[in-house]
Design a protein around this motif. Structure first.
Motif, PDB file in Angstrom:
ATOM      1  N   GLN A 213       0.868  -1.182   0.000  1.00  0.00           N
ATOM      2  CA  GLN A 213       0.000   0.000   0.000  1.00  0.00           C
ATOM      3  C   GLN A 213       0.902   1.229   0.000  1.00  0.00           C
ATOM      4  OE1 GLN A 213      -3.551  -0.005   0.304  1.00  0.00           O
ATOM      5  NE2 GLN A 213      -3.418   2.171  -0.111  1.00  0.00           N
ATOM      6  N   PHE A 214       0.706   2.133  -0.949  1.00  0.00           N
ATOM      7  CA  PHE A 214       1.500   3.359  -1.042  1.00  0.00           C
ATOM      8  C   PHE A 214       0.724   4.488  -0.372  1.00  0.00           C
ATOM      9  CE2 PHE A 214       2.885   0.546  -4.356  1.00  0.00           C
ATOM     10  CZ  PHE A 214       4.270   0.639  -4.267  1.00  0.00           C
ATOM     11  N   GLU A 215       1.256   4.987   0.733  1.00  0.00           N
ATOM     12  CA  GLU A 215       0.585   6.010   1.549  1.00  0.00           C
ATOM     13  C   GLU A 215       1.155   7.402   1.289  1.00  0.00           C
ATOM     14  OE1 GLU A 215      -1.861   5.462   3.773  1.00  0.00           O
ATOM     15  OE2 GLU A 215      -1.850   3.273   3.676  1.00  0.00           O
ATOM     16  N   LYS A 216       0.290   8.376   1.214  1.00  0.00           N
ATOM     17  CA  LYS A 216       0.655   9.798   1.126  1.00  0.00           C
ATOM     18  C   LYS A 216       1.479  10.144  -0.110  1.00  0.00           C
ATOM     19  CE  LYS A 216       0.385  10.336   6.101  1.00  0.00           C
ATOM     20  NZ  LYS A 216       1.040  10.685   7.331  1.00  0.00           N
ATOM     21  N   PHE A 217       1.402   9.344  -1.161  1.00  0.00           N
ATOM     22  CA  PHE A 217       2.032   9.692  -2.423  1.00  0.00           C
ATOM     23  C   PHE A 217       1.137  10.695  -3.136  1.00  0.00           C
ATOM     24  CE2 PHE A 217       4.684   6.207  -1.476  1.00  0.00           C
ATOM     25  CZ  PHE A 217       5.783   6.247  -2.327  1.00  0.00           C
ATOM     26  N   PRO A 218       1.690  11.531  -4.027  1.00  0.00           N
ATOM     27  CA  PRO A 218       0.857  12.511  -4.728  1.00  0.00           C
ATOM     28  C   PRO A 218      -0.250  11.838  -5.536  1.00  0.00           C
ATOM     29  CG  PRO A 218       3.198  12.838  -5.227  1.00  0.00           C
ATOM     30  CD  PRO A 218       3.090  11.593  -4.426  1.00  0.00           C
ATOM     31  N   ARG A 219      -1.390  12.491  -5.601  1.00  0.00           N
ATOM     32  CA  ARG A 219      -2.500  11.960  -6.382  1.00  0.00           C
ATOM     33  C   ARG A 219      -2.062  11.812  -7.828  1.00  0.00           C
ATOM     34  NH1 ARG A 219      -7.127  10.602  -5.004  1.00  0.00           N
ATOM     35  NH2 ARG A 219      -8.199  11.710  -3.392  1.00  0.00           N
ATOM     36  N   GLY A 220      -2.426  10.717  -8.450  1.00  0.00           N
ATOM     37  CA  GLY A 220      -2.021  10.451  -9.820  1.00  0.00           C
ATOM     38  C   GLY A 220      -0.819   9.521  -9.929  1.00  0.00           C
ATOM     39  N   THR A 221      -0.253   9.125  -8.799  1.00  0.00           N
ATOM     40  CA  THR A 221       0.871   8.183  -8.805  1.00  0.00           C
ATOM     41  C   THR A 221       0.386   6.822  -9.297  1.00  0.00           C
ATOM     42  OG1 THR A 221       1.970   9.318  -6.960  1.00  0.00           O
ATOM     43  CG2 THR A 221       2.604   7.029  -7.366  1.00  0.00           C
ATOM     44  N   GLN A 222       1.104   6.241 -10.244  1.00  0.00           N
ATOM     45  CA  GLN A 222       0.786   4.925 -10.800  1.00  0.00           C
ATOM     46  C   GLN A 222       1.929   3.976 -10.455  1.00  0.00           C
ATOM     47  OE1 GLN A 222      -2.103   4.186 -12.561  1.00  0.00           O
ATOM     48  NE2 GLN A 222      -2.700   6.241 -11.931  1.00  0.00           N
TER      49      GLN A 222
END
Length: 129
Positions: free
Chosen positions: A30-39
């Motif tokens: 789970q990738f937390e607090k990454f910028p929206r739009g991160t793929q």
């Protein structure tokens, strides 16, 4: 006589197999607090990878030889980063979950015989090669 040699060689190679050769490992990242739009995704994986967003957060699910393959994330600005959490599994792991943060910190929760182990990892994010 020749077939005994072949059988012995097969047995020895199975015993000397690397630690990642554990076929029934279940892995969730789970990738937390990454910028929206991160793929995020996985390159060179031997097993299928399910990729989806959970409330705007990228999430990867893999089952099988999970320490094979390169986990990456494409950030909205066009930069690609590598995430090496799947290379840090404990021996005899069967189920593991990671929460990865943009600072390079990750929390690993591993299910082993006898309970659950939590580890805090540092520097799991690297520049893409």
């Amino acid at each position: 006589m020749k077939w005994r040699f072949v059988i012995s060689l097969c047995v020895l190679s199975a015993l000397a197999a690397p630690a990642w050769a554990q076929p029934n490992v279940r892995l969730a990242i789970q990738f937390e607090k990454f910028p929206r739009g991160t793929q995020c995704g996985v390159e060179d994986s031997y097993n299928p990878v399910r990729i989806f967003d959970r409330k705007g957060k990228p999430r990867l699910l893999m089952v099988g030889f999970v320490s094979v393959g390169q986990v990456y994330c494409d950030l909205p600005g066009g930069k690609r980063i590598g995430v090496d959490v799947n290379k840090r599994l404990r021996p005899q792991t069967r189920t593991v979950g990671f929460r990865v943060f943009p600072s390079g910190r990750a929390v690993m929760t591993t299910s082993v015989v006898g309970g659950i182990i939590k580890d805090e990892l540092q520097r799991v994010i690297t520049p893409w090669k």
